[in-house]
Design a protein around this motif. Structure first.
Motif, short mmCIF file in Angstrom:
data_model
loop_
_atom_site.label_atom_id
_atom_site.label_comp_id
_atom_site.label_asym_id
_atom_site.label_seq_id
_atom_site.Cartn_x
_atom_site.Cartn_y
_atom_site.Cartn_z
N LEU A 272 30.59 2.51 -55.16
CA LEU A 272 29.61 1.64 -55.44
C LEU A 272 30.20 0.09 -55.27
CD1 LEU A 272 26.48 0.69 -56.56
CD2 LEU A 272 27.85 1.20 -58.45
N TYR A 273 28.96 -0.94 -54.09
CA TYR A 273 30.11 -2.37 -54.11
C TYR A 273 28.36 -3.08 -53.54
CZ TYR A 273 31.32 -6.03 -51.50
OH TYR A 273 31.15 -7.76 -51.39
N VAL A 274 28.41 -3.71 -54.47
CA VAL A 274 27.77 -4.81 -54.13
C VAL A 274 28.37 -6.77 -54.00
CG1 VAL A 274 25.30 -6.19 -55.10
CG2 VAL A 274 25.72 -3.74 -55.81
N ALA A 275 27.73 -7.19 -53.04
CA ALA A 275 28.02 -8.29 -52.26
C ALA A 275 28.29 -9.91 -54.12
CB ALA A 275 27.29 -8.91 -51.71
N GLU A 276 28.97 -9.92 -53.99
CA GLU A 276 28.59 -10.88 -55.47
C GLU A 276 27.47 -11.80 -55.59
OE1 GLU A 276 31.75 -14.33 -57.49
OE2 GLU A 276 32.67 -12.69 -56.17
N ALA A 277 26.89 -12.23 -54.47
CA ALA A 277 25.46 -12.71 -54.30
C ALA A 277 24.29 -12.22 -54.93
CB ALA A 277 25.98 -13.63 -53.65
N ARG A 278 24.70 -11.02 -54.76
CA ARG A 278 23.02 -10.42 -55.41
C ARG A 278 22.82 -9.06 -56.92
NH1 ARG A 278 19.56 -11.33 -54.33
NH2 ARG A 278 18.48 -9.37 -53.87
N ARG A 279 24.62 -9.62 -57.34
CA ARG A 279 25.13 -9.25 -58.38
C ARG A 279 24.30 -9.33 -59.16
NH1 ARG A 279 31.45 -9.15 -58.02
NH2 ARG A 279 31.61 -7.53 -56.18
N ARG A 280 23.78 -8.42 -60.43
CA ARG A 280 22.58 -8.94 -60.56
C ARG A 280 20.90 -9.38 -60.61
NH1 ARG A 280 25.00 -8.49 -66.20
NH2 ARG A 280 26.78 -9.62 -66.39
N HIS A 281 20.79 -8.98 -59.63
CA HIS A 281 19.64 -8.84 -58.22
C HIS A 281 19.02 -6.89 -58.95
CE1 HIS A 281 20.92 -12.48 -58.37
NE2 HIS A 281 20.05 -12.97 -57.93
N GLY A 282 19.46 -5.48 -59.11
CA GLY A 282 18.56 -4.98 -58.91
C GLY A 282 19.42 -4.32 -58.01
N VAL A 283 20.43 -4.76 -57.14
CA VAL A 283 20.87 -3.49 -55.93
C VAL A 283 21.91 -2.52 -56.41
CG1 VAL A 283 22.60 -3.84 -54.08
CG2 VAL A 283 21.05 -5.58 -54.58
N GLY A 284 22.98 -3.08 -57.65
CA GLY A 284 23.47 -1.78 -57.87
C GLY A 284 22.71 -0.68 -58.81
N GLN A 285 21.77 -0.84 -59.31
CA GLN A 285 20.89 0.19 -60.28
C GLN A 285 20.31 1.31 -59.38
OE1 GLN A 285 18.68 -1.96 -63.69
NE2 GLN A 285 17.53 0.04 -64.11
N SER A 286 19.61 -0.02 -58.66
CA SER A 286 18.86 0.77 -56.99
C SER A 286 20.24 1.51 -56.34
CB SER A 286 18.19 0.04 -56.14
OG SER A 286 17.18 -0.94 -56.90
N LEU A 287 20.62 1.42 -55.92
CA LEU A 287 21.81 2.48 -55.91
C LEU A 287 22.11 4.03 -55.90
CD1 LEU A 287 24.28 -0.39 -53.97
CD2 LEU A 287 22.94 1.90 -52.09
N ILE A 288 22.61 3.61 -57.41
CA ILE A 288 22.77 4.86 -58.72
C ILE A 288 21.87 5.40 -58.53
CG2 ILE A 288 23.67 5.68 -60.79
CD1 ILE A 288 25.98 4.22 -58.45
N ALA A 289 20.32 4.94 -58.58
CA ALA A 289 19.25 5.99 -58.67
C ALA A 289 19.22 6.50 -57.05
CB ALA A 289 17.79 4.81 -59.11
N ALA A 290 19.25 6.07 -56.49
CA ALA A 290 18.94 6.56 -55.00
C ALA A 290 20.08 8.10 -54.65
CB ALA A 290 19.29 6.06 -53.81
#
Length: 119
Positions: A55-73
């Motif tokens: 699980l990795y999210v680019a720093e500029a995109r953190r706290r924008h729901g990217v990680g949460q969407s990946l875990i949901a998928a």
């Protein structure tokens, strides 16, 4: 993180090819901004144990729901293959996993676990 994923992919050590395994990416145009995979857990002896990997999210995109969407998928059809998903998260990610319903563990091979239910 991505370097380790790349090495394992190129060597064939982890290509997400076993039953229930997947690797996902989130792209913004031609830029990869997030990754997350699901494997059979190689550290847990239980045969229906899965593991959240890379699980990795680019720093500029953190706290924008990217990680949460990946875990949901990753979670979406996981119960078809696994009874739970383990992860070995860095300290900075503990609150993220707790927020998503994972519970803290004190196992040497995993920091958190999400118990899955068939849908």
């Amino acid at each position: 993180m991505l370097h380790h994923f790349d090495e394992n992919w190129r060597s064939g050590a982890n290509v997400f090819a076993r039953r229930g395994e997947i690797m996902l990416g989130v792209w913004e145009g031609e830029t990869l901004v997030g990754t997350c995979g699901r494997n059979v857990d190689p550290y847990d002896p239980y045969p229906r144990a899965g593991r959240v990997r890379y699980l990795y999210v680019a720093e500029a995109r953190r706290r924008h729901g990217v990680g949460q969407s990946l875990i949901a998928a990753i979670e979406r059809d996981a119960a078809d293959y696994f009874d739970y998903l383990n992860t070995n998260a860095p300290d900075a990610a503990f609150a993220f996993y707790i927020h998503l319903g994972f519970r803290a563990l004190s196992e040497e091979y995993a920091t958190h676990r999400l118990t899955l239910t068939s849908g």
